[in-house]
Design a protein around this motif. Structure first.
Motif, short mmCIF file in Angstrom:
data_model
loop_
_atom_site.label_atom_id
_atom_site.label_comp_id
_atom_site.label_asym_id
_atom_site.label_seq_id
_atom_site.Cartn_x
_atom_site.Cartn_y
_atom_site.Cartn_z
N CYS A 1 -4.86 -0.72 7.08
CA CYS A 1 -5.13 -1.14 5.70
C CYS A 1 -6.01 -2.38 5.66
O CYS A 1 -6.79 -2.57 4.74
CB CYS A 1 -3.83 -1.40 4.95
SG CYS A 1 -2.98 0.11 4.50
N SER B 1 -7.56 9.00 0.90
CA SER B 1 -8.83 8.60 0.31
C SER B 1 -9.97 8.63 1.32
O SER B 1 -11.13 8.48 0.96
CB SER B 1 -8.70 7.21 -0.32
OG SER B 1 -8.62 6.24 0.69
N TRP C 1 0.82 -1.21 0.00
CA TRP C 1 0.00 0.00 0.00
C TRP C 1 0.85 1.26 0.00
O TRP C 1 1.86 1.34 0.68
CB TRP C 1 -0.89 0.04 1.25
CG TRP C 1 -1.89 -1.06 1.35
CD1 TRP C 1 -1.77 -2.21 2.08
CD2 TRP C 1 -3.16 -1.12 0.69
NE1 TRP C 1 -2.90 -2.98 1.92
CE2 TRP C 1 -3.76 -2.34 1.09
CE3 TRP C 1 -3.84 -0.27 -0.18
CZ2 TRP C 1 -5.03 -2.72 0.63
CZ3 TRP C 1 -5.09 -0.66 -0.62
CH2 TRP C 1 -5.67 -1.87 -0.22
N LEU D 1 -3.33 3.67 -5.02
CA LEU D 1 -3.26 3.30 -3.60
C LEU D 1 -2.06 2.42 -3.28
O LEU D 1 -1.86 2.02 -2.14
CB LEU D 1 -4.55 2.57 -3.20
CG LEU D 1 -5.84 3.40 -3.32
CD1 LEU D 1 -7.05 2.52 -3.09
CD2 LEU D 1 -5.84 4.56 -2.34
N VAL E 1 -3.71 6.01 0.71
CA VAL E 1 -4.83 5.35 1.37
C VAL E 1 -5.47 6.30 2.38
O VAL E 1 -6.69 6.49 2.39
CB VAL E 1 -4.38 4.05 2.08
CG1 VAL E 1 -5.51 3.47 2.94
CG2 VAL E 1 -3.94 3.01 1.04
#
Lengths: 167, 42
Positions: A153, A135, A127, B13, A132
């Motif tokens: 995650c 988002s 990742w 990502l 991440v």
């Protein structure tokens, strides 16, 4: 593929399933696609119209598609017996066959005890953690920064909506 | 990764930028694995 041992069914178990709503087309598609797993596992599915059922399927509980993991569906504090344990929020009469297969096989994978690949202890997804975090809305990541990136995650149900972006 | 249990994630990502594919079918590997988890001949 990862499966949670404590949530597995007894080998040879017959899963009782009941539709709480949905039309004949939707029900027929779900029955057809659920069987894809059953061709390979020593489990059976019995669809019942009345009485109690372990797996209770709705098409309109909410907008998402989701399922209880394995025998979690028996825990009434998680899933009251009058409520669904599996939902298909966007499978409709005009949804194509490929999408039915993708979503029904995925959710029945959960019902058999499987978890998401990105939640597996052996996953090796690399990742980009900044992306991440970015988002998520800011108020959701404030606390998350305090826990390990990997734990975070693995817990990102919300980000990984199973709904395809293109359809 | 070819897995029906994996969501389709955007490449942005991940560090390698590749993302994960849209998986629509049960893979042969998964068929084998579920058969081991719930064996027909114990």
């Amino acid at each position: 593929m990862a499966l949670i041992n404590q949530k597995k069914w007894e080998d040879g178990h017959t899963l009782t399933c009941k539709f709480l709503d949905g039309d004949d087309f939707q029900k027929g598609k779900v029955k057809e696609k659920a069987d894809i797993w059953l061709d390979h596992a020593n489990l059976k599915i019995e669809f019942v119209n009345d009485g109690d059922a372990e797996i209770r399927i709705s098409f309109q509980a909410d907008a998402g598609s989701w399922s209880a993991i394995g025998n979690d569906c028996l825990v009434s504090s998680y899933f009251p017996t009058y409520q669904p344990t599996m939902n298909f929020g966007w499978l409709r009469d005009d949804t194509d066959d490929r999408e039915y297969e993708r979503v029904v096989v995925h959710e029945f994978g959960h019902a058999l005890g499987c978890i998401h690949e990105f939640q597996s202890p052996t996953e090796n997804l690399d990742w980009n953690t900044d992306a991440v975090y970015a988002s998520f809305p800011a108020h959701q990541t404030t606390g998350a920064r305090l826990i390990s990136t990997r734990t975070f995650c693995r817990s990102i149900h919300r980000m990984g909506s199973a709904r395809p972006s293109s359809t | 990764m070819n897995s029906i249990m994996l969501y389709q994630f955007d490449g942005s990502l991940f560090k390698d930028g590749k993302g994960t594919p849209l998986n629509t079918q049960l893979s042969d590997q998964h068929k084998t694995m579920i058969a081991q988890m719930y064996p027909k001949t114990p």
